[in-house]
Design a protein around this motif. Structure first.
Motif, PDB file in Angstrom:
ATOM      1  N   ALA B 218      52.747 101.036 -23.695  1.00 18.03           N
ATOM      2  CA  ALA B 218      51.551 100.632 -24.425  1.00 18.03           C
ATOM      3  C   ALA B 218      51.910 100.319 -25.865  1.00 18.03           C
ATOM      4  CB  ALA B 218      50.535 101.756 -24.368  1.00 18.03           C
ATOM      5  N   PRO B 219      51.734  99.087 -26.294  1.00 18.10           N
ATOM      6  CA  PRO B 219      52.069  98.705 -27.661  1.00 18.10           C
ATOM      7  C   PRO B 219      50.857  98.774 -28.584  1.00 18.10           C
ATOM      8  CG  PRO B 219      51.674  96.734 -26.370  1.00 18.10           C
ATOM      9  CD  PRO B 219      51.344  97.923 -25.481  1.00 18.10           C
ATOM     10  N   ALA B 220      51.125  99.059 -29.825  1.00 14.89           N
ATOM     11  CA  ALA B 220      50.084  98.974 -30.846  1.00 14.89           C
ATOM     12  C   ALA B 220      50.722  98.402 -32.093  1.00 14.89           C
ATOM     13  CB  ALA B 220      49.498 100.350 -31.149  1.00 14.89           C
ATOM     14  N   SER B 221      49.949  97.637 -32.858  1.00 14.98           N
ATOM     15  CA  SER B 221      50.497  97.211 -34.140  1.00 14.98           C
ATOM     16  C   SER B 221      49.457  97.331 -35.243  1.00 14.98           C
ATOM     17  CB  SER B 221      51.103  95.818 -34.063  1.00 14.98           C
ATOM     18  OG  SER B 221      50.126  94.858 -33.852  1.00 14.98           O
ATOM     19  N   TYR B 222      49.969  97.632 -36.417  1.00 15.14           N
ATOM     20  CA  TYR B 222      49.130  97.943 -37.584  1.00 15.14           C
ATOM     21  C   TYR B 222      49.662  97.193 -38.789  1.00 15.14           C
ATOM     22  CZ  TYR B 222      48.031 102.029 -34.701  1.00 15.14           C
ATOM     23  OH  TYR B 222      47.658 102.850 -33.676  1.00 15.14           O
ATOM     24  N   LYS B 223      48.745  96.924 -39.733  1.00 19.11           N
ATOM     25  CA  LYS B 223      49.180  96.465 -41.055  1.00 19.11           C
ATOM     26  C   LYS B 223      48.775  97.517 -42.075  1.00 19.11           C
ATOM     27  CE  LYS B 223      49.241  91.445 -40.745  1.00 19.11           C
ATOM     28  NZ  LYS B 223      48.771  90.190 -41.361  1.00 19.11           N
ATOM     29  N   PHE B 224      49.641  97.731 -43.054  1.00 22.98           N
ATOM     30  CA  PHE B 224      49.324  98.640 -44.161  1.00 22.98           C
ATOM     31  C   PHE B 224      49.373  97.858 -45.476  1.00 22.98           C
ATOM     32  CE2 PHE B 224      51.000 101.427 -40.867  1.00 22.98           C
ATOM     33  CZ  PHE B 224      49.989 102.381 -40.809  1.00 22.98           C
ATOM     34  N   TYR B 225      48.284  97.932 -46.214  1.00 22.37           N
ATOM     35  CA  TYR B 225      48.200  97.245 -47.502  1.00 22.37           C
ATOM     36  C   TYR B 225      48.287  98.300 -48.601  1.00 22.37           C
ATOM     37  CZ  TYR B 225      46.339  93.495 -44.566  1.00 22.37           C
ATOM     38  OH  TYR B 225      46.174  92.549 -43.590  1.00 22.37           O
ATOM     39  N   LEU B 226      49.386  98.286 -49.357  1.00 22.64           N
ATOM     40  CA  LEU B 226      49.584  99.270 -50.428  1.00 22.64           C
ATOM     41  C   LEU B 226      49.292  98.614 -51.767  1.00 22.64           C
ATOM     42  CD1 LEU B 226      51.970  99.699 -48.103  1.00 22.64           C
ATOM     43  CD2 LEU B 226      52.431 101.687 -49.530  1.00 22.64           C
ATOM     44  N   GLU B 227      48.519  99.284 -52.592  1.00 22.65           N
ATOM     45  CA  GLU B 227      48.209  98.725 -53.909  1.00 22.65           C
ATOM     46  C   GLU B 227      48.475  99.758 -54.991  1.00 22.65           C
ATOM     47  OE1 GLU B 227      45.023  96.147 -54.169  1.00 22.65           O
ATOM     48  OE2 GLU B 227      45.457  95.767 -56.300  1.00 22.65           O
ATOM     49  N   GLY B 228      49.403  99.422 -55.900  1.00 24.49           N
ATOM     50  CA  GLY B 228      49.730 100.299 -57.014  1.00 24.49           C
ATOM     51  C   GLY B 228      49.399  99.620 -58.326  1.00 24.49           C
ATOM     52  N   PHE B 229      50.360  99.626 -59.226  1.00 25.51           N
ATOM     53  CA  PHE B 229      50.115  99.134 -60.573  1.00 25.51           C
ATOM     54  C   PHE B 229      51.421  98.484 -61.019  1.00 25.51           C
ATOM     55  CE2 PHE B 229      50.029  99.849 -65.193  1.00 25.51           C
ATOM     56  CZ  PHE B 229      48.732  99.426 -65.509  1.00 25.51           C
ATOM     57  N   GLY B 230      51.364  97.192 -61.345  1.00 25.36           N
ATOM     58  CA  GLY B 230      52.576  96.475 -61.696  1.00 25.36           C
ATOM     59  C   GLY B 230      52.836  96.475 -63.188  1.00 25.36           C
ATOM     60  N   GLY B 231      53.884  95.809 -63.575  1.00 22.57           N
ATOM     61  CA  GLY B 231      54.193  95.691 -64.992  1.00 22.57           C
ATOM     62  C   GLY B 231      55.652  95.330 -65.176  1.00 22.57           C
ATOM     63  N   HIS B 232      56.054  95.262 -66.423  1.00 23.43           N
ATOM     64  CA  HIS B 232      57.409  94.843 -66.765  1.00 23.43           C
ATOM     65  C   HIS B 232      58.398  95.957 -66.435  1.00 23.43           C
ATOM     66  CE1 HIS B 232      60.857  93.783 -69.212  1.00 23.43           C
ATOM     67  NE2 HIS B 232      60.361  92.565 -69.332  1.00 23.43           N
ATOM     68  N   LEU B 294      54.326 100.030 -32.832  1.00 23.08           N
ATOM     69  CA  LEU B 294      54.459 101.382 -32.283  1.00 23.08           C
ATOM     70  C   LEU B 294      54.209 101.313 -30.776  1.00 23.08           C
ATOM     71  CD1 LEU B 294      54.830 104.267 -33.488  1.00 23.08           C
ATOM     72  CD2 LEU B 294      52.341 104.394 -33.621  1.00 23.08           C
ATOM     73  N   ARG B 295      55.110 101.926 -29.976  1.00 21.83           N
ATOM     74  CA  ARG B 295      54.962 101.804 -28.527  1.00 21.83           C
ATOM     75  C   ARG B 295      55.292 103.109 -27.825  1.00 21.83           C
ATOM     76  NH1 ARG B 295      57.222  95.773 -27.379  1.00 21.83           N
ATOM     77  NH2 ARG B 295      56.996  95.072 -29.535  1.00 21.83           N
ATOM     78  N   ASP B 296      54.647 103.279 -26.691  1.00 25.73           N
ATOM     79  CA  ASP B 296      54.948 104.444 -25.861  1.00 25.73           C
ATOM     80  C   ASP B 296      54.395 104.161 -24.469  1.00 25.73           C
ATOM     81  OD1 ASP B 296      55.343 107.122 -24.853  1.00 25.73           O
ATOM     82  OD2 ASP B 296      55.318 107.799 -26.931  1.00 25.73           O
ATOM     83  N   ILE B 297      54.936 104.848 -23.453  1.00 23.62           N
ATOM     84  CA  ILE B 297      54.294 104.718 -22.144  1.00 23.62           C
ATOM     85  C   ILE B 297      53.105 105.664 -22.080  1.00 23.62           C
ATOM     86  CG2 ILE B 297      56.285 103.872 -20.837  1.00 23.62           C
ATOM     87  CD1 ILE B 297      56.727 106.798 -19.938  1.00 23.62           C
ATOM     88  N   ASP B 298      53.003 106.585 -23.041  1.00 22.99           N
ATOM     89  CA  ASP B 298      51.901 107.539 -23.085  1.00 22.99           C
ATOM     90  C   ASP B 298      51.037 107.232 -24.321  1.00 22.99           C
ATOM     91  OD1 ASP B 298      50.249 109.686 -23.577  1.00 22.99           O
ATOM     92  OD2 ASP B 298      51.777 111.212 -23.182  1.00 22.99           O
ATOM     93  N   PRO B 299      49.859 106.667 -24.106  1.00 27.17           N
ATOM     94  CA  PRO B 299      49.037 106.255 -25.245  1.00 27.17           C
ATOM     95  C   PRO B 299      48.642 107.421 -26.155  1.00 27.17           C
ATOM     96  CG  PRO B 299      48.049 105.520 -23.170  1.00 27.17           C
ATOM     97  CD  PRO B 299      49.227 106.359 -22.810  1.00 27.17           C
ATOM     98  N   ALA B 300      48.484 108.613 -25.577  1.00 27.62           N
ATOM     99  CA  ALA B 300      48.092 109.769 -26.395  1.00 27.62           C
ATOM    100  C   ALA B 300      49.227 110.159 -27.341  1.00 27.62           C
ATOM    101  CB  ALA B 300      47.727 110.950 -25.490  1.00 27.62           C
ATOM    102  N   ARG B 301      50.473 110.083 -26.850  1.00 24.48           N
ATOM    103  CA  ARG B 301      51.610 110.414 -27.700  1.00 24.48           C
ATOM    104  C   ARG B 301      51.772 109.365 -28.804  1.00 24.48           C
ATOM    105  NH1 ARG B 301      56.386 111.560 -23.954  1.00 24.48           N
ATOM    106  NH2 ARG B 301      56.410 109.287 -23.890  1.00 24.48           N
ATOM    107  N   ARG B 302      51.519 108.102 -28.423  1.00 26.81           N
ATOM    108  CA  ARG B 302      51.554 107.040 -29.429  1.00 26.81           C
ATOM    109  C   ARG B 302      50.521 107.331 -30.525  1.00 26.81           C
ATOM    110  NH1 ARG B 302      49.413 101.445 -27.364  1.00 26.81           N
ATOM    111  NH2 ARG B 302      47.441 102.360 -28.016  1.00 26.81           N
ATOM    112  N   GLU B 303      49.334 107.750 -30.105  1.00 26.68           N
ATOM    113  CA  GLU B 303      48.265 108.047 -31.058  1.00 26.68           C
ATOM    114  C   GLU B 303      48.664 109.221 -31.967  1.00 26.68           C
ATOM    115  OE1 GLU B 303      45.903 105.991 -31.438  1.00 26.68           O
ATOM    116  OE2 GLU B 303      44.851 107.130 -32.999  1.00 26.68           O
ATOM    117  N   ALA B 331      45.853  97.505 -30.122  1.00 24.89           N
ATOM    118  CA  ALA B 331      46.343  98.724 -29.469  1.00 24.89           C
ATOM    119  C   ALA B 331      45.979  98.583 -27.996  1.00 24.89           C
ATOM    120  CB  ALA B 331      45.687  99.966 -30.070  1.00 24.89           C
ATOM    121  N   ASP B 332      46.986  98.412 -27.174  1.00 22.46           N
ATOM    122  CA  ASP B 332      46.729  98.129 -25.763  1.00 22.46           C
ATOM    123  C   ASP B 332      47.151  99.292 -24.886  1.00 22.46           C
ATOM    124  OD1 ASP B 332      45.829  95.320 -26.012  1.00 22.46           O
ATOM    125  OD2 ASP B 332      47.819  95.074 -26.888  1.00 22.46           O
TER     126      ASP B 332
END
Lengths: 417, 417
Positions: B218-232, B294-303, B331-332
């Motif tokens: 069972a495959p699942a895919s996620y996006k993570f958007y990280l936002e911090g603070f930029g500068g020189h 993220l993948r597993d044959i066991d969806p609960a373990r993937r979770e 998430a399938d």
């Protein structure tokens, strides 16, 4: 002599210059992207030359695209007073970094002319090519060549991400001829001054309008090439992985940890880019390239950080079976300001009742390299929240005006002798 | 009936198909980049259609570009036997992933025809659109629509990195009409079979020519958007930083640590991409986007893995002042193979004295979605070092030939009933 800075003129020119940009509009402020030798950069140069011609300055362009704007002194045989900065901008940057020193330098010259001042020494405004490392991976390209810090052969062989050499790109932009003609003789400038936004929070925090820079921190930059083993994200099992991105993550955190570990506020370390191969959600990363920027006013302390990172890299390689190759892009020594110029700046501030502090520049500037051929100093003005290289970078017209008036008065003083 | 697979013909066709590629040459092997609906993908489709026409198959294209190649059975009223796979390839991939199931399926049909076999049930070869998620961020686009797993509206609204919708892109490629016409009725295929390289090391390691797949992870895919603070990078001091890339590094290592922590060989987690803003060596990263597979044959373990990662993210946010937003891309659930087809495959192998093992597919395939409308199974063949999604991906002609002969014999058996 009463020197009057025309703030409306200068503010409007800064706005006009900011309109030469390849950045999409930003809600955070005026976003500027102006990468060296793009058509946008070339248009900005033309804009600047038009203003300088109107101010009666003589123009000279060298083979790497540095532009000299000269106001002839009454004794042209004397070494001139120089000032200037850059107009190129990294992607999604702001409108004040560099530009305040170029257009502010022009405004200082105009204000001196309008005040009826006649310099004994010539005064030269200089616009440096590619202070930013965006295109060729190395900062201060123009001033490195002017000061003989970078060999003409190495410079011409630099390549951009499209595999075009500097030689190809500068020739296409209209700057031809050998780079060996760029270097200035030692002592070319009698004194050199650069006006710049602080790019840090100290002046604003202390409520001071002027910083007199006594030293410029020593920058170094490195590339790290990590090579692991790629494969299908579903099928390559965890115990068999040599994931180059996981190794890169450890390297990024090692840089942060070892930079903090010096305990010195002047040590800064940044991994600013990461290129990942093949870069697909369902592929284990096989190769990653990181770029590291490391600075300190103490070169030995800076070296101690990279040595600690190297020890961590050895451990990462041993643990993960990922190989890491290090490439030194540049490592420059710090520069110290000239006592005569610093004294002149202090006198100007005291005479005009302008509060100031002496300080260190943690960002590096073309002046770092100009210091190798001429006595230098820098003038800092506060910028909002210390922010730079972002669209919300901001310096108030009043702050810029104070900086320009100090620059003009100091140049008048130095050019009269 | 003696079924003879023509290995020279098939190998030469695989080579020809690999020549439709946008990848630069690689020293590691035959590099293939073939992203859905590029001109390269469209040319590869034409190549395939020409071969299928020559083999006497009837062609149907649906609105998302899935292509059906039909060999009519003696009783066309019966549900057909289906086989097939995909021909698209992620950047810098190899020449066997998917293609072995498409051209191998075609070869199986030709071998049956040449053996004089006449199927009672029709046999259909299917080439799926966009099994790879490269362009639209979601894998198995064609089979998701065929099985009703993805709504036509959501699918048409998917955008690529140039902000073009699937609807615009497919229409420009010549595939028009409503996506609501794509879904197949439940039971459309009496039985479905997919031949594929293992994309893992097990068959090669155990010296087995055939794997019969009993379940697909069972495959699942996620996006993570990280936002911090930029500068020189020089001026933004270490204690004041909210570096989004340092936070991303911790997240990448959290994924690795928590995936390993299940202790199960079937759990795999990969961060395959990282986009960094502004992405300059001298700028502190203000924003980073990561993609997790993220993948597993066991969806609960993937979770349980994603939940542990979320706990780490909460700690990262609290410690660093960097915000992290999570987006679930898909998430399938896992799929289980049909006992009848598995039994048929086992009989075929035993009759031909071919060694096999029953195994789980850790990579996911279009068959995962076909399982929602038809009984399915898959045939795996070994690939060198278990490598896939790289130019050095390799399956020997002999290994492919064995796979095709098992597929052909199984289809003959199933299509006769």
């Amino acid at each position: 002599m009463k020197i009057a800075v025309n703030l409306d003129r200068l503010s409007s020119e800064l706005e006009d210059l900011a309109s030469f940009s390849d950045a999409p509009p930003s809600e955070e402020g005026t976003a500027v992207t102006r990468v060296v030798f793009t058509s946008t950069d070339l248009e900005a140069r033309t804009f600047l030359e038009t203003l300088a011609e109107k101010a009666g300055l003589r123009i000279r362009r060298d083979a790497v695209g540095n532009i000299f704007f000269r106001w002839e002194g009454s004794d042209p045989s004397l070494a001139p007073i120089g000032t200037g900065s850059h107009t190129d901008a990294i992607p999604h940057a702001g409108m004040y970094d560099g530009t305040v020193g170029v257009l502010g330098g022009l405004e200082a010259i105009r204000a001196l002319k309008e005040a009826g001042f006649q310099p004994k020494r010539s005064i030269e405004l200089l616009m440096f090519t590619s202070e930013e490392p965006t295109r060729f991976g190395i900062g201060c390209l123009g001033s490195r060549l002017l000061s003989g810090t970078l060999s003409p052969e190495k410079a011409d062989a630099l390549i951009d991400k499209h595999e075009r050499t500097l030689e190809e790109v500068r020739t296409a932009a209209g700057f031809s001829g050998g780079l060996d003609t760029v270097k200035l003789p030692a002592g070319y400038y009698h004194h050199w001054l650069e006006l710049h936004i602080e790019q840090g929070p100290l002046l604003e925090r202390e409520g001071l309008p002027i910083g007199i820079v006594t030293a410029i921190a020593a920058p170094a930059s490195y590339k790290f090439y990590l090579e692991g083993f790629g494969g299908h994200a579903g099928a390559l099992l965890m115990p068999e992985r040599k994931d180059a991105l996981c190794a890169a993550a450890e390297l990024i955190l090692s840089v942060e940890r070892n930079t903090l570990a010096t305990g010195a506020i002047d040590t800064v370390g940044t991994v600013g880019t990461a290129q990942i191969h093949p870069g697909a959600v369902n592929s284990v990363p096989s190769r990653v390239t990181l770029e590291l920027d490391l600075r300190d006013i103490d070169p030995a302390r800076r070296e101690s950080v990279i040595e600690a990172v190297r020890r961590d890299i050895a451990a990462i390689q041993a643990k993960r079976g990922v190989t890491v190759r290090e490439e030194l892009v540049n490592a420059d020594p710090p520069a110290t300001s000239d006592a005569t110029i610093v004294a002149a700046l202090e006198e100007v501030c005291r005479d005009a009742k302008i509060l100031y502090k002496k300080m260190v520049s943690r960002a590096y500037h073309d002046s770092l390299f100009m210091a190798r051929i001429s006595p230098i100093a820098m003038i800092f003005i506060p910028c909002r929240n210390g922010v730079s290289h972002r669209p919300d970078e901001y310096a108030s017209p009043e702050a810029i005006g104070t900086g320009v008036s100090v620059l003009a008065a100091a140049m008048a003083r130095l050019a009269a002798q």
